[in-house]
Design a protein around this motif. Structure first.
Motif: not given
Length: 872
Positions: A303-304, A326-338, A345-350, A354-361
């Motif tokens: 959740x970001x 969750x206040x859905x208007x204020x969050x972004x999640x992978x798949x359905x919020x929360x 995301x699904x972890x690899x063999x190790x 890589x999680x989400x990147x977020x670009x902001x001012x």
């Protein structure tokens, strides 16, 4: 020649012994070819990731250090401390202890046990079995070769050179932290090829020692930077230095905390900060088992959200203040919020991803929350176990300072008589007050923001004084004062009587007058040139309307003291008291003044409470008379006044709190607010009933209460699902939903005195088998919101006094609040305001305007303990 030859031979033999007993690496270069950089050489192979990211490593619990590096190696089981409560950070590390530390790094880093052959050590047989196992393990891995053939020297201290050699050999065996998140383990980076380093004292070390120190410097494991730095290779390493270097190497490895963790790198491999304006922040997700081994193929939702913006520096609430949903208007999640689902995301063999990147001012605080659970699990903030990564993008947002008002006050002249000397060519101010000759006057400019804490220091306040006396003397001065603590203070020096009276009838006409004009201009401390705002001020400027004619006038005189009723004053000891059987003693103080603002003795005053006369008293030497009485045995108000009946002092009407901090002479007898358990007129509980057929395909419906409407609720939903959806509405945050049969749900909630809120059930998808009904015209009253009028606010005690009117009954209530509560204002809705912003909104409202406050109070042990307050 012979002597020199023998010396060289001895040196060569000593080097040969060192190489045979310490080093296993090829001798590819000469130590003499290495030299420190003549300019600062920064490490080139840093890692932005951490083995103990964020606050994942709990405090180690040692009383003699708070080092986070110690916390980290304690979490991984690398250290257990010298005792259960001490770490002994300044003590040296023995080679016996070092073997234990190094061998314990195997598990969190995934390093396999060594299989190499080595010469058995003959000096470790008397050690504990675990210690012998550790020494043999690092020998089998090639991390140690002992101090000589068959000798380990367990009691000797580890030097800083030896520490570098130990860690460098281990770095050769470890795999990196999957920086590319591709599930492929690669060797740890870091090179000594360019010979770059800053240390000036390592040229005399062994060849392997020098290479190890330089490589660890390149990795950021060895401390020290800048021209002329020293490594101190021959010194014994301390336990704290050991913890720091081991943590530095762990950062390059796959070591991660047990469970889910998410982190954003602070730097890239070159050491460049990634927290840059208008940049994109990447994240890495890691999941480890309880023994720190990788946990592959694990679903993780992230959740970001952005916690602040450069414009307002106000947090956007990501989660409901009471429910944690969750206040859905204020969050972004992978798949359905929360919610955990297949789109996460699904972890690899190790065990990484890589999680989400977020670009902001710039000036934004970014937050990522990572968690896992069963398919369909829902995240509840404060309940669900999660990992949180927080990064400030660019400069931290600077809180906007509310507009500031300048108010002029002065001391010791509260009751002085006003006068007009504007007929004199040198005096322009028509208002002033009398002062006895020789007394000084203190002027204080107070800057008041929306809250007291909002005032920024560094304003430049100029006090320009013009002074003239009855002898024609004129003096002009100008003094700039920089504000401190929100105040600028200037002392008007006392004027001496030019011809002191020798008798009561002589020279009483002497006078001296001073006019001080106050302006705000010039440069304050740290301010930009030509302004009076201090550095960092983001408000709209300072309003100086509080200054009468732009300044203040005083006049010194030797006239005899004369009583004047126009200067009488009345005050009470407190404006708020909690209702009790014994009541509260209130002191009402009346003061009589002479024209100089000094108390006059022997003046009579009649006190009245609630309009009824009580006593007539006489002022003492300080000019005051006090009446004490018991108030607040019942809810309501108690107002104090004075009148002229059989008394010298003037009538002073009772007053109520007003704007600008005026407290008045009214006592508010309050009852502490409760959780809202007030019955309605019939003492019953409102009931709303929703009925539908047993058909599971029945249409969706919504519930509206006041101005808020729920999200669509499927007709086949369970009572729990419906209750969760309805509790997201502020008016229904305490509603209970019970399934009374297969086709009927009953909504109940205790009635609360306050505003009326009608519950409306609306079908959003037509379906013949769906029946929705309410119980006739029954309405549901404020649940449990109470809309009341603001009377008084105390930001220090964190209380607010309100007046509630229900029918013809008025009740005074007092509510307490703290930073854990939910606050909303006219400008900041949905519980997104901070405590300071809530107090600023209360402060900004004139108390006499009776601005409304809406309260949902939760203090009982059976509730969440989180109250909601909405002002404006």
């Amino acid at each position: 020649m012979l002597t020199n030859f023998r010396k060289r031979t001895a040196l060569l033999l000593s080097v040969a012994v060192v190489c045979a007993t310490v080093s296993l690496v090829p001798q590819t270069a000469s130590a003499a070819a290495w030299a420190p950089s003549v300019t600062a050489d920064l490490p080139g192979s840093l890692t932005g990731y951490r083995a103990c990211p964020n606050d994942s490593a709990p405090a180690a619990g040692f009383t003699d250090t708070t080092s986070t590096d110690v916390d980290c190696i304690k979490m991984f089981g690398i250290t257990q401390g010298k005792t259960a409560t001490t770490f002994d950070p300044s003590a040296s590390v023995t080679r016996e202890e070092m073997a234990l530390f190094l061998s314990r790094m195997y598990t969190p880093t995934g390093l396999a046990a060594g299989t190499g052959t080595f010469t058995a050590f003959t000096d470790i047989t008397g050690l504990a079995a675990g210690t012998q196992t550790a020494i043999n393990a690092i020998a089998a891995s090639g991390i140690t070769v002992g101090t000589s053939a068959g000798t380990y020297s367990p009691a000797s201290n580890v030097t800083r050179e030896q520490m570098a050699i130990f860690l460098n050999r281990m770095a050769d065996l470890l795999k990196d932290n999957d920086v590319d998140n591709n599930g492929t383990a690669t060797a740890i980076a870091g090179t000594v090829a360019n010979g770059g380093y800053n240390y000036t004292d390592i040229a005399s070390t062994s060849h392997e020692g020098l290479r190890a120190i330089v490589r660890l410097y390149d990795l950021g494991v060895a401390p020290g930077a800048g021209i002329g730095a020293t490594y101190r290779p021959n010194d014994d390493i301390t336990r704290l230095e050991m913890a720091s270097m081991m943590t530095g190497l762990l950062n390059h490895s796959s070591a991660r905390p047990a469970g889910v963790s998410i982190q954003t790198p602070a730097t890239n491999a070159a050491g460049t900060s990634l927290n840059v304006a208008a940049g994109s922040m990447a994240t890495q997700i890691s999941v480890r088992n309880a023994d720190f081994t990788p946990q592959a193929n694990t679903i993780v939702e992230v959740i970001k959200h952005s916690q602040s913006t450069a414009a307002t520096a106000v947090a956007a609430p990501a989660f409901h203040a009471v429910l944690g949903t969750c206040t859905t208007a204020n969050v972004v999640a992978s798949g359905t919020e929360c919610v955990i689902d297949a789109a996460d995301y699904v972890t690899n063999a190790l065990g990484n991803k890589a999680g989400p990147a977020q670009t902001q001012a710039a000036s934004n605080t970014l937050t990522w929350v990572a968690w896992t659970g069963g398919d369909g699990a829902t995240y509840i903030d404060g309940t669900t176990v999660a990992s949180k990564a927080v990064a400030a993008l660019g400069a931290a947002a600077t809180a906007v300072v509310p507009a500031t008002t300048a108010t002029l006050t002065h001391t010791a002249r509260a009751g002085a008589t006003a006068y007009d000397l504007s007929a004199d060519d040198d005096i322009t101010d028509a208002t002033g007050e009398y002062t006895p000759f020789g007394e000084a006057v203190t002027l204080t400019m107070t800057l008041t923001g929306a809250t007291a804490a909002a005032v920024v220091d560094g304003y430049s306040v100029t006090f320009a004084e013009s002074r003239v006396d009855s002898k024609g003397n004129v003096a002009i001065s100008s003094t700039a004062v920089i504000t401190s603590g929100g105040k600028a203070t200037y002392t008007v020096a006392g004027c001496a009587d030019p011809t002191p009276a020798t008798t009561a009838a002589t020279n009483l006409g002497d006078w001296c007058s001073s006019e001080v004009t106050i302006t705000m201009a010039g440069t304050g401390t740290g301010a930009a040139t030509g302004t009076y705002q201090p550095l960092g001020y983001q408000g709209t400027g300072v309003a100086t309307a509080g200054l009468t004619s732009g300044g203040y006038n005083t006049s010194w005189s030797d006239a005899a003291a004369v009583y004047t009723t126009a200067s009488d004053a009345l005050a009470i000891s407190q404006n708020t008291a909690v209702v009790s059987t014994a009541g509260t003693v209130i002191d009402a103080t009346a003061t009589a003044y002479d024209q100089y603002g000094r108390g006059m003795a022997g003046k009579t005053v009649t006190f009245a409470v609630g309009g009824a006369d009580k006593i007539t008293a006489t002022t003492g030497a300080d000019g005051t008379a006090v009446y004490s009485y018991v108030a607040c045995t019942a809810n309501g108000t108690s107002a104090v006044s004075t009148n002229t009946a059989a008394a010298d002092m003037a009538t002073i009407a009772a007053t109520t709190p007003g704007a600008a901090g005026v407290k008045g002479t009214t006592v508010y007898c309050v009852t502490a607010g409760t959780d809202g358990a007030y019955a309605d007129t019939n003492g019953q509980t409102d009931i709303q009933t929703i009925t539908w057929s047993a058909d599971p395909t029945a249409g969706d419906f919504t519930v509206t209460c006041g101005s808020a409407t729920s999200a669509a609720i499927p007709g086949e939903s369970t009572a729990a699902t419906i209750q969760t959806a309805l509790r997201l509405l502020s008016e229904l945050d305490a509603i209970a939903v019970v399934e009374t049969s297969a086709t009927v749900l009953t909504l109940t909630n205790p009635i609360v005195d306050g505003d009326i809120c009608t519950v409306v059930v609306t079908v959003t998808v037509a379906h013949a088998s769906l029946t929705v009904a309410t119980n006739g015209t029954e309405t549901q009253k404020g649940i449990p919101n109470q809309s009341v009028d603001i009377i008084e606010h105390d930001a220090v005690a964190n209380t607010v006094v309100v007046e509630r009117l229900v029918g013809a009954t008025t009740t005074m209530l007092q509510f307490g609040y703290d930073s854990t509560d939910s606050f909303s204002t006219a400008a900041i809705a949905s519980g997104g305001a901070t405590e300071a912003e809530f107090e600023a909104a209360l402060h900004a409202e004139a108390e006499s305007a009776n601005e409304e406050l809406t309260v949902s109070y939760r203090t009982a042990a059976t509730t969440t303990g989180v109250s909601t307050f909405v002002v404006g």
